[in-house]
Write a protein that holds these residues in place. Sequence first.
Motif, PDB file in Angstrom:
ATOM      1  N   ALA A  15      33.270  38.490  33.208  1.00 34.01           N
ATOM      2  CA  ALA A  15      33.376  38.218  31.767  1.00 34.01           C
ATOM      3  C   ALA A  15      34.765  37.719  31.396  1.00 34.01           C
ATOM      4  O   ALA A  15      34.931  36.983  30.417  1.00 34.01           O
ATOM      5  CB  ALA A  15      33.033  39.480  30.977  1.00 34.01           C
ATOM      6  N   GLY A  16      35.775  38.107  32.186  1.00 33.87           N
ATOM      7  CA  GLY A  16      37.145  37.694  31.909  1.00 33.87           C
ATOM      8  C   GLY A  16      37.507  36.328  32.444  1.00 33.87           C
ATOM      9  O   GLY A  16      38.577  35.796  32.135  1.00 33.87           O
ATOM     10  N   LEU A  17      36.625  35.745  33.239  1.00 32.46           N
ATOM     11  CA  LEU A  17      36.886  34.400  33.747  1.00 32.46           C
ATOM     12  C   LEU A  17      36.746  33.369  32.632  1.00 32.46           C
ATOM     13  O   LEU A  17      36.065  33.587  31.643  1.00 32.46           O
ATOM     14  CB  LEU A  17      35.907  34.060  34.874  1.00 32.46           C
ATOM     15  CG  LEU A  17      36.167  34.676  36.247  1.00 32.46           C
ATOM     16  CD1 LEU A  17      35.022  34.338  37.193  1.00 32.46           C
ATOM     17  CD2 LEU A  17      37.490  34.183  36.821  1.00 32.46           C
ATOM     18  N   GLY A  18      37.364  32.261  32.815  1.00 35.79           N
ATOM     19  CA  GLY A  18      37.269  31.165  31.856  1.00 35.79           C
ATOM     20  C   GLY A  18      38.078  29.994  32.369  1.00 35.79           C
ATOM     21  O   GLY A  18      38.451  29.936  33.549  1.00 35.79           O
ATOM     22  N   GLU A  19      38.356  29.061  31.502  1.00 40.76           N
ATOM     23  CA  GLU A  19      39.135  27.900  31.894  1.00 40.76           C
ATOM     24  C   GLU A  19      40.519  28.341  32.387  1.00 40.76           C
ATOM     25  O   GLU A  19      41.151  29.216  31.809  1.00 40.76           O
ATOM     26  CB  GLU A  19      39.293  26.942  30.719  1.00 40.76           C
ATOM     27  CG  GLU A  19      37.995  26.265  30.296  1.00 40.76           C
ATOM     28  CD  GLU A  19      37.408  25.405  31.389  1.00 40.76           C
ATOM     29  OE1 GLU A  19      38.198  24.764  32.133  1.00 40.76           O
ATOM     30  OE2 GLU A  19      36.172  25.375  31.525  1.00 40.76           O
ATOM     31  N   GLY A  20      40.962  27.720  33.463  1.00 41.42           N
ATOM     32  CA  GLY A  20      42.291  28.008  33.981  1.00 41.42           C
ATOM     33  C   GLY A  20      42.395  29.306  34.739  1.00 41.42           C
ATOM     34  O   GLY A  20      43.494  29.828  34.943  1.00 41.42           O
ATOM     35  N   ALA A  21      41.252  29.884  35.191  1.00 41.53           N
ATOM     36  CA  ALA A  21      41.278  31.163  35.901  1.00 41.53           C
ATOM     37  C   ALA A  21      40.645  31.022  37.280  1.00 41.53           C
ATOM     38  O   ALA A  21      39.749  30.205  37.496  1.00 41.53           O
ATOM     39  CB  ALA A  21      40.550  32.231  35.101  1.00 41.53           C
ATOM     40  N   ARG A  22      41.129  31.822  38.234  1.00 39.57           N
ATOM     41  CA  ARG A  22      40.535  31.949  39.567  1.00 39.57           C
ATOM     42  C   ARG A  22      40.363  33.427  39.862  1.00 39.57           C
ATOM     43  O   ARG A  22      41.188  34.252  39.481  1.00 39.57           O
ATOM     44  CB  ARG A  22      41.426  31.321  40.638  1.00 39.57           C
ATOM     45  CG  ARG A  22      41.579  29.827  40.554  1.00 39.57           C
ATOM     46  CD  ARG A  22      40.326  29.088  41.010  1.00 39.57           C
ATOM     47  NE  ARG A  22      40.580  27.663  41.105  1.00 39.57           N
ATOM     48  CZ  ARG A  22      40.548  26.814  40.090  1.00 39.57           C
ATOM     49  NH1 ARG A  22      40.287  27.279  38.869  1.00 39.57           N
ATOM     50  NH2 ARG A  22      40.781  25.531  40.255  1.00 39.57           N
ATOM     51  N   TYR A  23      39.274  33.733  40.579  1.00 39.77           N
ATOM     52  CA  TYR A  23      39.043  35.122  40.979  1.00 39.77           C
ATOM     53  C   TYR A  23      39.729  35.397  42.308  1.00 39.77           C
ATOM     54  O   TYR A  23      39.655  34.587  43.240  1.00 39.77           O
ATOM     55  CB  TYR A  23      37.545  35.394  41.104  1.00 39.77           C
ATOM     56  CG  TYR A  23      37.241  36.809  41.534  1.00 39.77           C
ATOM     57  CD1 TYR A  23      37.404  37.870  40.653  1.00 39.77           C
ATOM     58  CD2 TYR A  23      36.804  37.084  42.829  1.00 39.77           C
ATOM     59  CE1 TYR A  23      37.137  39.179  41.043  1.00 39.77           C
ATOM     60  CE2 TYR A  23      36.525  38.387  43.228  1.00 39.77           C
ATOM     61  CZ  TYR A  23      36.700  39.431  42.331  1.00 39.77           C
ATOM     62  OH  TYR A  23      36.439  40.725  42.723  1.00 39.77           O
ATOM     63  N   LEU A  24      40.392  36.533  42.410  1.00 41.15           N
ATOM     64  CA  LEU A  24      41.065  36.937  43.635  1.00 41.15           C
ATOM     65  C   LEU A  24      40.260  38.024  44.322  1.00 41.15           C
ATOM     66  O   LEU A  24      40.109  39.123  43.790  1.00 41.15           O
ATOM     67  CB  LEU A  24      42.471  37.468  43.320  1.00 41.15           C
ATOM     68  CG  LEU A  24      43.276  38.025  44.499  1.00 41.15           C
ATOM     69  CD1 LEU A  24      43.626  36.902  45.473  1.00 41.15           C
ATOM     70  CD2 LEU A  24      44.536  38.715  44.011  1.00 41.15           C
ATOM     71  N   GLY A  25      39.708  37.689  45.478  1.00 38.46           N
ATOM     72  CA  GLY A  25      39.000  38.672  46.285  1.00 38.46           C
ATOM     73  C   GLY A  25      39.917  39.149  47.390  1.00 38.46           C
ATOM     74  O   GLY A  25      40.806  39.973  47.193  1.00 38.46           O
ATOM     75  N   GLY A  26      39.738  38.583  48.581  1.00 36.46           N
ATOM     76  CA  GLY A  26      40.630  38.927  49.688  1.00 36.46           C
ATOM     77  C   GLY A  26      41.959  38.198  49.625  1.00 36.46           C
ATOM     78  O   GLY A  26      42.951  38.647  50.187  1.00 36.46           O
ATOM     79  N   GLY A  27      41.963  37.050  48.971  1.00 43.47           N
ATOM     80  CA  GLY A  27      43.208  36.305  48.787  1.00 43.47           C
ATOM     81  C   GLY A  27      43.441  35.173  49.758  1.00 43.47           C
ATOM     82  O   GLY A  27      44.400  34.421  49.603  1.00 43.47           O
ATOM     83  N   THR A  28      42.593  34.995  50.755  1.00 38.02           N
ATOM     84  CA  THR A  28      42.858  33.964  51.756  1.00 38.02           C
ATOM     85  C   THR A  28      42.703  32.552  51.200  1.00 38.02           C
ATOM     86  O   THR A  28      43.277  31.612  51.740  1.00 38.02           O
ATOM     87  CB  THR A  28      41.934  34.130  52.980  1.00 38.02           C
ATOM     88  OG1 THR A  28      40.567  34.054  52.553  1.00 38.02           O
ATOM     89  CG2 THR A  28      42.170  35.473  53.659  1.00 38.02           C
ATOM     90  N   ILE A  29      41.931  32.392  50.130  1.00 39.47           N
ATOM     91  CA  ILE A  29      41.768  31.076  49.513  1.00 39.47           C
ATOM     92  C   ILE A  29      42.726  30.914  48.340  1.00 39.47           C
ATOM     93  O   ILE A  29      43.520  29.961  48.275  1.00 39.47           O
ATOM     94  CB  ILE A  29      40.311  30.863  49.049  1.00 39.47           C
ATOM     95  CG1 ILE A  29      39.361  30.889  50.252  1.00 39.47           C
ATOM     96  CG2 ILE A  29      40.186  29.549  48.292  1.00 39.47           C
ATOM     97  CD1 ILE A  29      37.892  30.805  49.870  1.00 39.47           C
ATOM     98  N   VAL A  30      42.671  31.857  47.397  1.00 34.16           N
ATOM     99  CA  VAL A  30      43.446  31.715  46.157  1.00 34.16           C
ATOM    100  C   VAL A  30      44.944  31.750  46.425  1.00 34.16           C
ATOM    101  O   VAL A  30      45.709  30.951  45.859  1.00 34.16           O
ATOM    102  CB  VAL A  30      43.045  32.807  45.150  1.00 34.16           C
ATOM    103  CG1 VAL A  30      43.986  32.808  43.949  1.00 34.16           C
ATOM    104  CG2 VAL A  30      41.611  32.579  44.684  1.00 34.16           C
ATOM    105  N   MET A  31      45.398  32.676  47.259  1.00 36.98           N
ATOM    106  CA  MET A  31      46.837  32.771  47.483  1.00 36.98           C
ATOM    107  C   MET A  31      47.381  31.553  48.215  1.00 36.98           C
ATOM    108  O   MET A  31      48.537  31.173  48.017  1.00 36.98           O
ATOM    109  CB  MET A  31      47.179  34.056  48.230  1.00 36.98           C
ATOM    110  CG  MET A  31      46.933  35.317  47.415  1.00 36.98           C
ATOM    111  SD  MET A  31      47.601  35.223  45.723  1.00 36.98           S
ATOM    112  CE  MET A  31      49.359  35.018  46.059  1.00 36.98           C
ATOM    113  N   ARG A  32      46.564  30.925  49.041  1.00 36.44           N
ATOM    114  CA  ARG A  32      47.000  29.671  49.656  1.00 36.44           C
ATOM    115  C   ARG A  32      47.189  28.602  48.587  1.00 36.44           C
ATOM    116  O   ARG A  32      48.145  27.828  48.632  1.00 36.44           O
ATOM    117  CB  ARG A  32      45.991  29.216  50.713  1.00 36.44           C
ATOM    118  CG  ARG A  32      46.435  27.937  51.451  1.00 36.44           C
ATOM    119  CD  ARG A  32      45.550  27.624  52.644  1.00 36.44           C
ATOM    120  NE  ARG A  32      44.212  27.265  52.246  1.00 36.44           N
ATOM    121  CZ  ARG A  32      43.130  27.957  52.556  1.00 36.44           C
ATOM    122  NH1 ARG A  32      43.243  29.080  53.255  1.00 36.44           N
ATOM    123  NH2 ARG A  32      41.933  27.563  52.173  1.00 36.44           N
TER     124      ARG A  32
END
Length: 259
Positions: A15-32
Motif C-alpha cells: 500500500a505504501g508503494l507508488g511513483e518513485g518507490a522500489r521495494y527492498l527484499g534481500g537487496g541484491t537488485i535494489v542496492m545495486r
Amino acid sequence: MVAVETYQTVAEAAAGLGEGARYLGGGTIVMRQVNYGDQSFHRIVRAARPERGIGNDVQGLRIGAGTTMADILAHAELSFLHPVAGQIGGPAIRNMATVGGNLFAENPYGDMAAALLALDAQVIMAGGQTHPMERFLADRTHMRGLVEAVSLQRPQPGAFYYRKVSRVKPKGVAVITLAALIRGGEPRVVFGNMAAAPMRARAAERALGGGVSEASIAAACAVCTEGLSPTDDALASAWYRAEVAPVHLRRMLESGGHS
C-alpha cells in the motif's frame, strides 16, 4: 537522497508503494541500483515481517517471497530445488537473494524463476490475487503490488530436471538456464536467458509428450529454440545461445531428473 520507509507487513508495504518507490527484499537488485546511482526512484519501501519460510497450502508447498536461497538449501523438503539455489552466487548472495526478488531479476539472472516456471508455480500477491507463473513473468514489468509467496506441487522423484550453463563454475551467472518437469503426457520445458524473461519451449514440450526416450529427446532438441528470442550480451551472443541450447537440453534430459 533516498528515503527508506519500513512497514510491518508486506500488505502494508504494498500500500505504501507508488511513483518513485522500489521495494527492498534481500537487496541484491535494489542496492545495486542505488550503488550505481539509479535516479528513477527516491524511496525504498521494506517490510519488517516479510513472509519467509516453507509451509503447505491447498496447492501443495508454499514458499514465502522473503525466503532466501540459503533457506531453501537448509530445508530438506525442498531438495528438488537445491541444485537451483546452490548455484546462485556464493554464500553471501545466497543469504540475501530471495525467491520474490528472483522473479523480477533480469537476464542473466533469475535462475529460480525459470525453475518455478517449469514447476508450474502460482504467484500469490499481497492482496490475495493469484497468477500463474507463466503469465506473471510475461507481464512482470507491468505488475502492480508485491509478491507474498509462491505455491507449487512437489514433483514426483526424478520428474524435475535442471541445468545451468555458465562460464565460471560453480557460481557464475548463467549463459543459459534450462528446467523441465516431465509428468505423464504434459511435459514443461523452460529456458532462461533465451528471451526477455524465462519462457517455455512449447515445440520441445510437444516432442516430449510421449515420454523421455532417445527419439523424443532428439526431436525436442531439433525444435527447442522455436519461438524463443535470445539476445546478445557480454556473456554470449544470441547466435551462440541458439547453437548450444539443443546440446544442453540433450545433456539435461539424458542426465536424469532430481529427486
